[in-house]
Design a protein around this motif. Structure first.
Motif, mmCIF file in Angstrom:
data_model
loop_
_atom_site.group_PDB
_atom_site.id
_atom_site.type_symbol
_atom_site.label_atom_id
_atom_site.label_comp_id
_atom_site.label_asym_id
_atom_site.label_seq_id
_atom_site.Cartn_x
_atom_site.Cartn_y
_atom_site.Cartn_z
ATOM 1 N N PRO A 46 -33.297 22.399 -0.407
ATOM 2 C CA PRO A 46 -33.274 23.764 -0.966
ATOM 3 C C PRO A 46 -32.874 23.874 -2.439
ATOM 4 C CG PRO A 46 -31.896 23.583 1.017
ATOM 5 C CD PRO A 46 -32.309 22.197 0.648
ATOM 6 N N GLY A 47 -32.048 22.946 -2.959
ATOM 7 C CA GLY A 47 -31.592 23.076 -4.352
ATOM 8 C C GLY A 47 -30.140 23.530 -4.437
ATOM 9 N N TRP A 48 -29.549 23.807 -3.290
ATOM 10 C CA TRP A 48 -28.110 24.094 -3.237
ATOM 11 C C TRP A 48 -27.631 23.733 -1.825
ATOM 12 C CZ3 TRP A 48 -31.712 27.822 -2.235
ATOM 13 C CH2 TRP A 48 -31.515 28.647 -1.134
ATOM 14 N N ARG A 49 -26.317 23.543 -1.687
ATOM 15 C CA ARG A 49 -25.797 23.193 -0.369
ATOM 16 C C ARG A 49 -25.697 24.455 0.472
ATOM 17 N NH1 ARG A 49 -20.553 19.777 -0.078
ATOM 18 N NH2 ARG A 49 -21.196 19.618 -2.221
ATOM 19 N N GLU A 50 -26.487 24.497 1.552
ATOM 20 C CA GLU A 50 -26.518 25.714 2.361
ATOM 21 C C GLU A 50 -25.204 25.880 3.124
ATOM 22 O OE1 GLU A 50 -30.878 26.740 3.807
ATOM 23 O OE2 GLU A 50 -30.462 24.598 3.981
ATOM 24 N N GLY A 51 -24.650 27.068 3.087
ATOM 25 C CA GLY A 51 -23.395 27.349 3.796
ATOM 26 C C GLY A 51 -23.424 28.781 4.282
ATOM 27 N N PRO A 52 -22.336 29.242 4.884
ATOM 28 C CA PRO A 52 -22.324 30.579 5.484
ATOM 29 C C PRO A 52 -22.585 31.703 4.472
ATOM 30 C CG PRO A 52 -20.181 29.443 5.738
ATOM 31 C CD PRO A 52 -21.108 28.481 5.107
ATOM 32 N N GLY A 53 -22.122 31.561 3.256
ATOM 33 C CA GLY A 53 -22.301 32.651 2.276
ATOM 34 C C GLY A 53 -23.649 32.596 1.557
ATOM 35 N N GLY A 54 -24.499 31.657 1.919
ATOM 36 C CA GLY A 54 -25.829 31.563 1.305
ATOM 37 C C GLY A 54 -25.765 31.188 -0.175
ATOM 38 N N LEU A 55 -26.846 31.503 -0.884
ATOM 39 C CA LEU A 55 -26.952 31.130 -2.299
ATOM 40 C C LEU A 55 -25.912 31.870 -3.156
ATOM 41 C CD1 LEU A 55 -28.332 29.671 -4.631
ATOM 42 C CD2 LEU A 55 -30.213 31.318 -4.512
ATOM 43 N N LEU A 56 -25.611 33.119 -2.778
ATOM 44 C CA LEU A 56 -24.654 33.905 -3.579
ATOM 45 C C LEU A 56 -23.288 33.201 -3.634
ATOM 46 C CD1 LEU A 56 -24.305 36.496 -5.201
ATOM 47 C CD2 LEU A 56 -23.555 37.625 -3.098
ATOM 48 N N ALA A 57 -22.813 32.750 -2.479
ATOM 49 C CA ALA A 57 -21.505 32.079 -2.440
ATOM 50 C C ALA A 57 -21.576 30.746 -3.188
ATOM 51 C CB ALA A 57 -21.083 31.858 -0.988
ATOM 52 N N ALA A 58 -22.700 30.045 -3.024
ATOM 53 C CA ALA A 58 -22.843 28.737 -3.683
ATOM 54 C C ALA A 58 -22.802 28.909 -5.205
ATOM 55 C CB ALA A 58 -24.146 28.069 -3.244
ATOM 56 N N LEU A 59 -23.439 29.976 -5.716
ATOM 57 C CA LEU A 59 -23.443 30.207 -7.170
ATOM 58 C C LEU A 59 -22.032 30.518 -7.662
ATOM 59 C CD1 LEU A 59 -26.730 32.291 -7.501
ATOM 60 C CD2 LEU A 59 -26.303 30.078 -8.581
ATOM 61 N N ALA A 60 -21.306 31.337 -6.890
ATOM 62 C CA ALA A 60 -19.929 31.687 -7.284
ATOM 63 C C ALA A 60 -19.056 30.429 -7.323
ATOM 64 C CB ALA A 60 -19.359 32.719 -6.320
ATOM 65 N N GLU A 61 -19.230 29.569 -6.311
ATOM 66 C CA GLU A 61 -18.442 28.328 -6.257
ATOM 67 C C GLU A 61 -18.753 27.399 -7.423
ATOM 68 O OE1 GLU A 61 -18.923 26.141 -2.571
ATOM 69 O OE2 GLU A 61 -18.425 27.997 -1.494
ATOM 70 N N HIS A 62 -19.946 27.509 -7.950
ATOM 71 C CA HIS A 62 -20.403 26.578 -8.982
ATOM 72 C C HIS A 62 -20.148 27.077 -10.402
ATOM 73 C CE1 HIS A 62 -22.924 22.960 -9.617
ATOM 74 N NE2 HIS A 62 -22.629 22.736 -8.366
ATOM 75 N N ARG A 63 -19.535 28.247 -10.531
ATOM 76 C CA ARG A 63 -19.406 28.870 -11.863
ATOM 77 C C ARG A 63 -18.710 27.977 -12.898
ATOM 78 N NH1 ARG A 63 -17.555 35.045 -10.749
ATOM 79 N NH2 ARG A 63 -19.583 35.823 -10.058
ATOM 80 N N VAL A 64 -17.617 27.361 -12.490
ATOM 81 C CA VAL A 64 -16.829 26.600 -13.472
ATOM 82 C C VAL A 64 -17.663 25.438 -14.002
ATOM 83 C CG1 VAL A 64 -14.749 25.215 -13.804
ATOM 84 C CG2 VAL A 64 -14.674 27.288 -12.392
ATOM 85 N N ARG A 65 -18.274 24.739 -13.080
ATOM 86 C CA ARG A 65 -19.105 23.582 -13.470
ATOM 87 C C ARG A 65 -20.276 24.060 -14.355
ATOM 88 N NH1 ARG A 65 -20.700 18.555 -14.602
ATOM 89 N NH2 ARG A 65 -22.853 18.215 -14.056
ATOM 90 N N ASP A 66 -20.967 25.142 -13.924
ATOM 91 C CA ASP A 66 -22.125 25.637 -14.682
ATOM 92 C C ASP A 66 -21.724 26.090 -16.090
ATOM 93 O OD1 ASP A 66 -23.745 25.058 -12.580
ATOM 94 O OD2 ASP A 66 -24.045 27.119 -11.914
ATOM 95 N N ALA A 67 -20.522 26.712 -16.179
ATOM 96 C CA ALA A 67 -20.064 27.172 -17.500
ATOM 97 C C ALA A 67 -19.816 25.970 -18.411
ATOM 98 C CB ALA A 67 -18.798 28.008 -17.362
ATOM 99 N N SER A 68 -19.365 24.837 -17.823
ATOM 100 C CA SER A 68 -19.063 23.677 -18.663
ATOM 101 C C SER A 68 -20.345 23.003 -19.173
ATOM 102 C CB SER A 68 -18.185 22.668 -17.912
ATOM 103 O OG SER A 68 -18.939 22.040 -16.900
ATOM 104 N N ILE A 69 -21.438 23.107 -18.413
ATOM 105 C CA ILE A 69 -22.684 22.462 -18.876
ATOM 106 C C ILE A 69 -23.649 23.458 -19.530
ATOM 107 C CG2 ILE A 69 -22.586 20.469 -17.304
ATOM 108 C CD1 ILE A 69 -24.416 21.935 -15.392
ATOM 109 N N GLY A 70 -23.408 24.739 -19.312
ATOM 110 C CA GLY A 70 -24.212 25.755 -19.994
ATOM 111 C C GLY A 70 -25.513 26.123 -19.302
#
Ligand SMILES: Nc1ncnc2c1ncn2[C@@H]1O[C@H](COP(=O)(O)OP(=O)(O)OP(=O)(O)O)[C@@H](O)[C@H]1O
Ligand SMILES: [Mg+2]
Length: 357
Positions: A222-246
């Motif tokens: 899929p392009g993200w690790r599927e979990g109970p909160g779906g893509l929305l939760a996965a994006l929130a969890e990834h914010r710090v990492r994404d902010a560091s790489i831009g």
């Protein structure tokens, strides 16, 4: 669809060439550099809005000219059509059935041409973007809801990336993440369904073309690790990492699919000919899936198909594509004496395309 006429002007070696391919299998032959790939490339541009050999600005316009022009005429279930594209490398104008169009996506939707070119030959072991483009071509043509959703997702992704790079308050990411999650989950379902649809077709094809490779399976990622909160939760969890790489490292834009074979490791153990056959089977599976969907019958452009395949495999491939009934435009260095009579052979030389007498 069946292409009846192709007009190529100021396109690589061609100043002004016309080709009238026949129904069934057409083979372009000629020396190295004669222009065989360029003919298929011209058709690819009409169907994809870009070339498979770099950008249009990089050498496609014939030396000394301002713009290339391609016109194609074809028949489909709805009757006769004509499309034309003029491209300078930066600006373009196009017409479909004599009406000017404002988006190349309109041309891409109307011109159903599937190309098997060097990157398609690397579908199995090459980078993920080749596989993404491959699957999205089919989803685009069989699922009418795909393109608007894709546009929505792409816009939200671009906005989220801009916020990430700006270093703004992470809470301002939320509206874009909600948009990405909603459209991304829908795109995910369409892509996964289409991938599932390809598996039995691919199994049938590989049993005919290369049974020695064993049973194929397509695995969708899929392009993200599927979990109970779906893509929305996965994006929130990834914010710090994404902010560091831009940029957004996860999301449906990072989807992939993999071909696995029961007899060999598809990524590392295939010979060049076997990899070519596996890639070809994937492309033919796409054509069959579109044929079966009732949403159009694509024309198949197969560049340099015979090279690296032995005679038995070429014969099997020709049997399969003849059975499919799609119009096929393929290129090769020469026409072997053992080719079936049903193959229409054309010579490409001195900037023209003529039927073999
Ligand atoms: N912008 C250009 N202007 C003029 N000629 C060009 C331009 N770009 C490429 N060419 C020429 O056009 C031809 C393109 O060849 P193409 O790759 O289509 O040949 P081919 O028949 O597929 O050859 P091969 O058998 O080697 O695959 C070459 O002769 C190349 O030198
Ligand atoms: Mg070539």
């Amino acid at each position: 669809m069946r292409i009846e006429r192709v007009q190529i002007e100021n396109f690589r070696i061609f100043a002004d060439a016309e080709w009238r391919p026949k129904a069934g299998i057409n083979l372009l032959v000629g020396e190295n550099g004669a222009g065989k790939t360029s003919v298929l490339e011209a058709l690819h541009i009409m169907a994809f809005g870009r070339s498979f050999r770099g950008r249009i600005g990089d050498g496609l316009v014939r030396r000394g000219s301002d713009a290339l022009q391609v016109v194609i005429e074809w028949q489909d279930a709805a009757g006769g059509h004509v499309a034309g594209l003029r491209h300078t490398g930066s600006d373009w104008q196009a017409r479909l059935d004599r009406v000017a169009i404002s988006s190349l996506a309109e041309l891409c939707e109307a011109v159903r041409v599937l190309t098997y070119e060097p990157s398609a030959q690397r579908l199995v072991s090459g980078p993920a973007d080749i596989r993404r483009r491959f699957l999205d071509w089919l989803v685009f043509h069989v699922e009418p809801g795909f393109f608007p959703e894709w546009r929505r997702y792409t816009r939200a992704l671009r906005q989220r990336n801009a916020v990430l790079r700006s270093g703004a308050d992470p809470n301002s990411l939320l509206p874009w993440e909600m948009e990405m999650a909603e459209s991304g989950e829908r795109l995910h379902v369409l892509r996964e369904q289409t991938c599932t649809r390809l598996t039995p077709i691919l199994t049938r094809l590989l049993a005919l073309l290369a049974p020695e490779l064993g049973e194929p399976r397509l695995r969708f990622k899929p392009g993200w690790r599927e979990g109970p909160g779906g893509l929305l939760a996965a994006l929130a969890e990834h914010r710090v990492r994404d902010a560091s790489i831009g940029y957004s490292e996860i999301g449906t834009h990072r989807f992939d699919w993999r071909l696995t074979l029961s007899e060999l490791d598809a990524r590392t153990m295939l010979s060049r000919g076997q990899e070519k056959l596996a890639g070809l089977a994937c492309v033919l599976a796409q054509a069959i899936a579109l044929n079966e969907s009732g949403r159009g019958v694509p024309v198949l452009c197969l560049d340099d198909l015979p090279s690296e395949l032995d005679r038995n495999h070429v014969v099997h491939v020709l049997d399969v594509i003849q059975g499919m009934g799609n119009q096929v435009l393929m290129s090769g260095i020469e026409a072997a004496s053992w080719l079936p009579d049903a193959v229409h052979v054309f010579h490409v030389e001195h900037g023209s395309i003529r039927p073999r007498i």
